[in-house]
Design a protein around this motif. Structure first.
Motif, short mmCIF file in Angstrom:
data_model
loop_
_atom_site.label_atom_id
_atom_site.label_comp_id
_atom_site.label_asym_id
_atom_site.label_seq_id
_atom_site.Cartn_x
_atom_site.Cartn_y
_atom_site.Cartn_z
N SER A 1 -0.84 -12.31 1.41
CA SER A 1 -0.72 -10.88 1.02
C SER A 1 -0.77 -10.58 -0.26
N PRO A 2 -1.03 -9.56 -0.96
CA PRO A 2 -1.31 -9.19 -2.29
C PRO A 2 0.26 -9.39 -3.00
N PRO A 3 0.24 -9.83 -4.23
CA PRO A 3 1.67 -9.75 -4.88
C PRO A 3 2.24 -8.34 -5.09
N LEU A 4 3.46 -8.35 -5.29
CA LEU A 4 4.05 -6.96 -5.22
C LEU A 4 3.44 -6.00 -6.52
N SER A 5 3.52 -6.90 -7.51
CA SER A 5 2.87 -6.09 -8.65
C SER A 5 1.61 -5.77 -8.60
N LEU A 6 0.89 -5.92 -7.59
CA LEU A 6 -0.53 -5.46 -7.42
C LEU A 6 -0.65 -4.43 -6.25
N VAL A 7 0.41 -4.54 -5.47
CA VAL A 7 0.50 -3.62 -4.23
C VAL A 7 0.32 -2.08 -4.63
N SER A 8 1.34 -1.62 -5.69
CA SER A 8 1.56 -0.34 -6.10
C SER A 8 -0.08 0.19 -6.37
N ILE A 9 -0.74 -0.59 -7.14
CA ILE A 9 -2.22 -0.43 -7.67
C ILE A 9 -3.06 0.07 -6.37
N ILE A 10 -3.19 -0.79 -5.41
CA ILE A 10 -3.92 -0.90 -4.46
C ILE A 10 -3.61 0.09 -3.61
N SER A 11 -2.39 0.56 -3.38
CA SER A 11 -1.73 1.54 -2.50
C SER A 11 -1.78 3.03 -3.05
N PHE A 12 -1.75 3.21 -4.24
CA PHE A 12 -1.76 4.71 -5.03
C PHE A 12 -2.79 4.87 -5.81
N ARG A 13 -3.57 3.90 -6.48
CA ARG A 13 -4.55 4.36 -7.56
C ARG A 13 -5.81 5.08 -6.86
N PRO A 14 -6.39 4.69 -5.81
CA PRO A 14 -7.65 5.25 -5.06
C PRO A 14 -7.37 6.82 -4.87
N ILE A 15 -6.21 7.15 -4.15
CA ILE A 15 -5.97 8.44 -4.04
C ILE A 15 -5.72 9.16 -5.07
N ILE A 16 -4.59 8.91 -6.09
CA ILE A 16 -4.39 9.76 -7.32
C ILE A 16 -5.83 9.66 -8.10
N ALA A 17 -6.56 8.91 -8.20
CA ALA A 17 -7.79 8.91 -8.96
C ALA A 17 -8.67 10.02 -8.52
N VAL A 18 -8.82 9.95 -7.18
CA VAL A 18 -9.61 11.10 -6.72
C VAL A 18 -9.09 12.38 -6.65
N GLN A 19 -7.81 12.86 -6.56
CA GLN A 19 -7.05 13.99 -6.80
C GLN A 19 -7.26 14.32 -8.33
N SER A 20 -6.79 13.47 -9.14
CA SER A 20 -7.05 13.81 -10.54
C SER A 20 -8.32 14.17 -11.07
N ARG A 21 -9.41 13.36 -10.53
CA ARG A 21 -10.92 13.93 -10.76
C ARG A 21 -11.20 15.28 -10.38
N LEU A 22 -10.80 15.66 -8.98
CA LEU A 22 -10.99 16.82 -8.58
C LEU A 22 -10.25 17.86 -9.25
N ILE A 23 -9.10 17.80 -9.55
CA ILE A 23 -8.28 18.95 -10.42
C ILE A 23 -8.85 18.85 -11.79
N ASN A 24 -9.37 17.91 -12.49
CA ASN A 24 -9.70 17.99 -13.76
C ASN A 24 -11.13 18.60 -13.72
N HIS A 25 -12.07 18.38 -12.83
CA HIS A 25 -13.27 19.23 -12.79
C HIS A 25 -12.97 20.86 -12.65
N ALA A 26 -12.15 20.90 -11.47
CA ALA A 26 -11.78 22.46 -11.52
C ALA A 26 -11.29 23.19 -12.79
N CYS A 27 -10.42 22.48 -13.50
CA CYS A 27 -9.83 23.04 -14.37
C CYS A 27 -10.66 23.18 -15.73
N LEU A 28 -11.64 22.04 -16.00
CA LEU A 28 -12.41 22.16 -17.14
C LEU A 28 -13.51 23.11 -16.71
N ARG A 29 -13.71 23.28 -15.54
CA ARG A 29 -14.81 24.52 -15.21
C ARG A 29 -14.08 25.99 -15.38
N MET A 30 -12.93 25.90 -15.11
CA MET A 30 -12.14 27.16 -15.12
C MET A 30 -11.99 27.46 -16.76
#
Length: 937
Positions: free
Chosen positions: A533-562
């Motif tokens: 199993s992945p080490p605990l120090s890496l678990v938070s990255i593989i658990s949260f980073r994909p979702i946070i990165a997608v949401q951040s990219r969508l919000i940033n695009h919308a705000c910049l366009r606004m």
């Protein structure tokens, strides 16, 4: 070799003295018995000796004497009665094996008639034989208890009360669970269990061993009591946070599981050893949970509690392999409320209620980052398992989402989480590699749905109707026969009549499943099994980073366009360059004429005089100072608006108009006709600075004048108060430079057309030429090498970003690090670069003071030339020669100061726009090394 007898001579070389003598460590059987009797206090007991064993005699067990032993047939020795006759038969040789005198080696070709049978040890085993017990410990618990009791009676001590093992085992098990029993009660004053009877034990155990067993179970029971008290306090306290409530709920579930499994296994426990084995894992588990309780007891914020639980889970990763899944389940359970609040703050799910306190801490940290304040641990709104890179991304995404909801409420991301279509993935812990692809696919699917809706410009109603509940045409009643409709309705009845399939693991989270595995007797963890199993120090990255990165990219695009499309950020940034940085030639010219030119009409109020024409302050020729408010209004009226509209008209003639009505409405703010209500204002000054402004001919005469600009929301996120202060400091310096340019220009004009030019001395001419050259060089360096260079680089990146946003596939062309805050940082870096090149920073104050002294010398020289006759009569004023003699060394000091600045690390360590442009100024001022070597005339 034989034993030497007494009387034998020493000439026998093969005799060994004392060969068969007993060892010095050997003892007689009588001594062994006597020593055991004295040591264990068993003087009243008699031990069976070998001589008392029926059928056996002591001499029969001794080795024969070698001197008197005769080789040959043994005498007929009768076997003991306890030995079976079948065993004696095994000792006899068969008839076919008797020695007949024939040599077996002479007949090598002849094979034996019969094969010999195998000699097995099982043939010597007699099941009916019972060996007598020679040890007290093997005689049974009752014999041992009787021996202990007799020993206490011999010593005159009260013998312990012997009770049955099963009641005591049950009582100890209840104590380990934190419950009272027949033999134990809880003392509220001491907060500990105590025995109701002081001198009790069970058969087979000494009193000391029994006390040790009691203390171990009492310790576990006390810890369980403390955990129960903490759970009750969390539920009753009004200050409990959601994280503490989740921790208390997890502790309660652990204690309930521990209690249920021990009570279930208790009927099969018959001894104290089995009970201690049963409590081995539960006691360790209670210690882990109690350690988590102790480390989080004095913490107040949810993030600190989660950080401590995360640290405990990391420590458990390298200690007990069986407890690691349980601690991971505890971490997932405890962090679930905080992750739910974070999901709501990011706009992923509206079903989760956003924590207002969390939003405040996030906003506070955003302000700290924006204002470049030092960070403190108390202001960190994140637990330790969130990486710093993710923290910055979350902060920017949350702040951008707040802007989007406030100023673009009809956007799909502003309505995110209110229905299934816009519901984002939940932020959860995933401790297995198999979940990595699943999290990534969920994030990609969510991003594709939001992108499709944003491209189609769907609002909330359209999305819910078109995509949330798709209509199944197969169940439509229109255009179908009665048979088909009846069949569909019957199928519906069957679905509702069927019993739901309840899974055993339904509604069970990771903590409950791990508890079941730990207490299951059929599941034994393999210590030697490798955990992939992945080490605990890496678990938070593989658990949260994909979702946070997608949401951040969508919000940033919308705000910049606004920012670019709806509120026209480029126009407001261009406005700062044109007016605050004097980038507009029309504005610079009109401002210089209105402030310094003597050809303008005076705006002073005079008796019996009507003020007409184009008004100005006429700084160099007026007799009163400072000007009144009405004079400022008349002199500067129309300078800003006329310059802005003329420049806008000229740029619109060069390019076709592309502004939408929304853009024009956003630009016209506050009803003044200028974006951001750009207007003139009076700067707030201290007493010393205000006193310096009262001198008309000083360099500080116009320091009170400033431009006031209020960026409309949400543009104030990019053009912040900090950036406006930087613009103001730059504008004050450029206004001084603009005055020096006008003064040196007038010096050149007066030298050409003045009637008194024939009276000019060589010193005056040299001073005029060198002053003009110095001012023009410094001004050219400020406006072209510093401002123009840095602004062009900044503006190219802004226009490039705006062009990529306007593209059809703008989603794919926006980088992950591009957001509203990245533009703000870009803007701040550009202003820092300007302040560095313009010598406005605090660390450059020494060189800036030298430049101010040089400007003051030039102003005093210009005043001497304008009022030469009057000033020469005044002995208090320095002469032109004195000023010129002071001018050269001052310029030399300025050049040397610029050279020292070039070598400083804070100047050479550049960011995006900082360049070593000061070398250009040094080269142009001291081309031949005159000022650097000048020591005076």
């Amino acid at each position: 070799m034989h034993r030497a007898q007494d009387g034998e001579t020493a000439s026998d070389v093969f005799a060994i003295k004392d060969l068969w003598a007993p060892s010095v460590f050997s003892v007689e059987p009588e001594d062994v018995v006597n020593r055991a009797t004295n040591q264990f206090g068993l003087g009243g007991l008699e031990f069976a000796r070998l001589e008392q064993t029926p059928g056996l005699r002591a001499p029969d067990l001794r080795l024969p004497d070698l001197d008197t032993f005769k080789y040959g047939l043994l005498e007929d020795i009768s076997a003991p009665e306890s030995v079976a006759t079948s065993d004696l038969d095994l000792l006899q040789l068969p008839e076919d094996e008797e020695d007949d005198g024939e040599d077996i080696w002479l007949s090598q070709n002849e094979l034996p008639a019969t094969k010999p049978g195998p000699r097995l040890w099982a043939r010597f085993y007699d099941r009916s034989y019972k060996e007598p017990n020679q040890y007290l410990s093997e005689a049974g618990p009752l014999v041992f208890a009787a021996a202990l009791q007799q020993a206490h009676e011999c010593d005159g001590k009260p013998a312990p009360t012997i009770i049955q093992a099963k009641p005591m085992v049950t009582a100890l098990a209840l104590v380990g669970l934190g419950l009272e029993s027949l033999f134990f009660e809880y003392d509220d004053a001491k907060r500990s269990f105590k025995a109701r009877f002081s001198n009790i034990t069970i058969a087979g155990l000494s009193q000391e061993l029994m006390k040790d067993a009691m203390m171990s179970f009492v310790s576990v029971g006390n810890d369980v009591r403390r955990l129960h008290w903490y759970v009750q306090w969390c539920y009753e306290s009004t200050k409990s946070t959601p994280t503490r409530i989740a921790l208390a709920k997890s502790i309660k579930d652990i204690l309930n599981a521990l209690k249920g499994n021990i009570i279930e296994a208790l009927p099969s426990v018959k001894s104290l050893l089995q009970l201690r084995y049963l409590f081995k894992k539960p006691s360790s588990l209670v210690k882990y949970v109690l350690q988590a309780l102790k480390t989080t007891r004095d913490l107040h914020s949810q993030e600190d509690v989660l950080s401590k639980v995360y640290d405990l889970a990391q420590n458990c990763e390298f200690r007990d392999a069986w407890a690691q899944p349980l601690m991971l389940g505890l971490l997932a359970r405890v962090s679930s409320p905080w992750l739910g609040s974070l999901s709501a703050s990011l706009g992923l799910r509206s079903s989760e209620r956003a924590d207002e306190e969390l939003l405040k801490r996030l906003q506070h940290r955003i302000e700290i980052i924006a204002d470049e304040k030092p960070r403190t641990n108390s202001s960190n709104p994140f637990p330790s398992f969130i990486a710093e890179e993710e923290q910055e991304r979350i902060l920017k995404a949350c702040s951008s989402l707040v802007l989007l909801k406030q100023h673009h409420s009809d956007h799909i991301l502003s309505q995110s989480g209110r229905n299934q279509f816009t519901q984002g993935p939940r932020l959860e812990w995933h401790f297995d590699w198999t979940d990595v692809d699943r999290v990534q696919q969920r994030a990609i699917g969510y991003e594709s749905r939001i992108r499709a809706a944003m491209r189609a410009k769907l609002n909330y109603t359209t999305v819910s109707q078109a995509n949330l509940h798709p209509v199944d045409d197969s169940w439509s009643p229109y255009g179908k026969s009665d048979v088909i409709l009846r069949r569909q309705f019957n199928a519906t009845y069957d679905v509702f009549d069927a019993l739901p399939e309840m899974s055993k693991t339904q509604n069970q989270d990771g903590l409950q499943r791990h508890l079941k595995d730990i207490f299951s007797p059929s599941v034994e963890p393999e210590e030697s099994q490798i955990d992939f199993s992945p080490p605990l120090s890496l678990v938070s990255i593989i658990s949260f980073r994909p979702i946070i990165a997608v949401q951040s990219r969508l919000i940033n695009h919308a705000c910049l366009r606004m920012m670019f499309k709806k509120y026209d950020l480029t126009t407001h940034l261009s406005l700062q360059h044109s007016f605050q940085l004097l980038g507009s030639g029309l504005f610079s010219t009109r401002l210089s004429e209105s402030l310094f030119s003597s050809s303008m009409s005076s705006a002073e109020r005079q008796k019996d005089h009507v003020r007409v024409g184009n008004f100005g302050l006429r700084l160099s020729t007026r007799k009163t100072w400072p000007p009144q408010t009405s004079e400022l209004q008349l002199a500067l009226a129309g300078v800003l608006s006329d310059s802005y509209h003329d420049e806008t008209a000229s740029s619109s003639n060069l390019s076709p108009p592309s502004k939408s009505p929304k853009k024009q409405q956003a630009n016209v703010c506050y009803g003044t006709g200028m974006p951001g209500d750009l207007s003139w204002s009076v700067r707030h000054l201290g007493q010393t600075d205000a006193q310096a402004c009262l001198e008309q001919h000083s360099l500080y005469a116009l320091d009170f004048l400033r431009l006031q600009y209020r960026p409309p929301a949400p543009l104030d996120t990019v053009i912040s108060e900090v950036s406006l202060e930087k613009y103001d400091s730059i504008f004050k310096l450029l206004l001084r430079v603009l005055r020096l340019i006008f003064v040196t220009k007038q010096l050149s004009i007066s030298a050409m057309y003045s009637r008194r030019s024939t009276r000019s001395t060589g010193v005056e001419s040299r001073f005029r030429i060198e002053a003009t050259y110095f001012v023009n060089t410094v001004a050219d360096y400020f406006f072209h090498s510093v401002i123009a260079t840095s602004w062009v680089k900044f503006w190219d990146r802004i226009t490039d970003l705006e062009g990529r946003l306007a593209a059809v596939d703008g989603f794919d062309q926006i980088r992950d690090n591009e957001s509203v805050f990245s533009i703000r940082a870009l803007h701040e870096n550009m202003l820092d670069s300007l302040r560095l090149g313009l010598l406005v920073r605090y660390k450059q104050r020494d060189v800036a003071q030298i430049l101010i002294k040089i400007f003051e010398l030039i102003l005093r020289f210009a005043r001497l030339l304008e009022e030469k006759n009057d000033i020469e009569a005044n002995n208090n004023e320095p002469t032109v020669e004195e000023l010129y003699n002071d001018f050269g060394p001052r310029v030399g000091d300025f050049v040397e100061g610029c050279k020292e600045l070039r070598l400083k690390p804070e100047y050479t360590s550049s960011k995006d726009y900082e360049e070593d442009t000061i070398d250009q100024l040094i080269f142009r001022l001291d081309m031949n090394g005159r000022y650097s070597k000048q020591e005076g005339l």
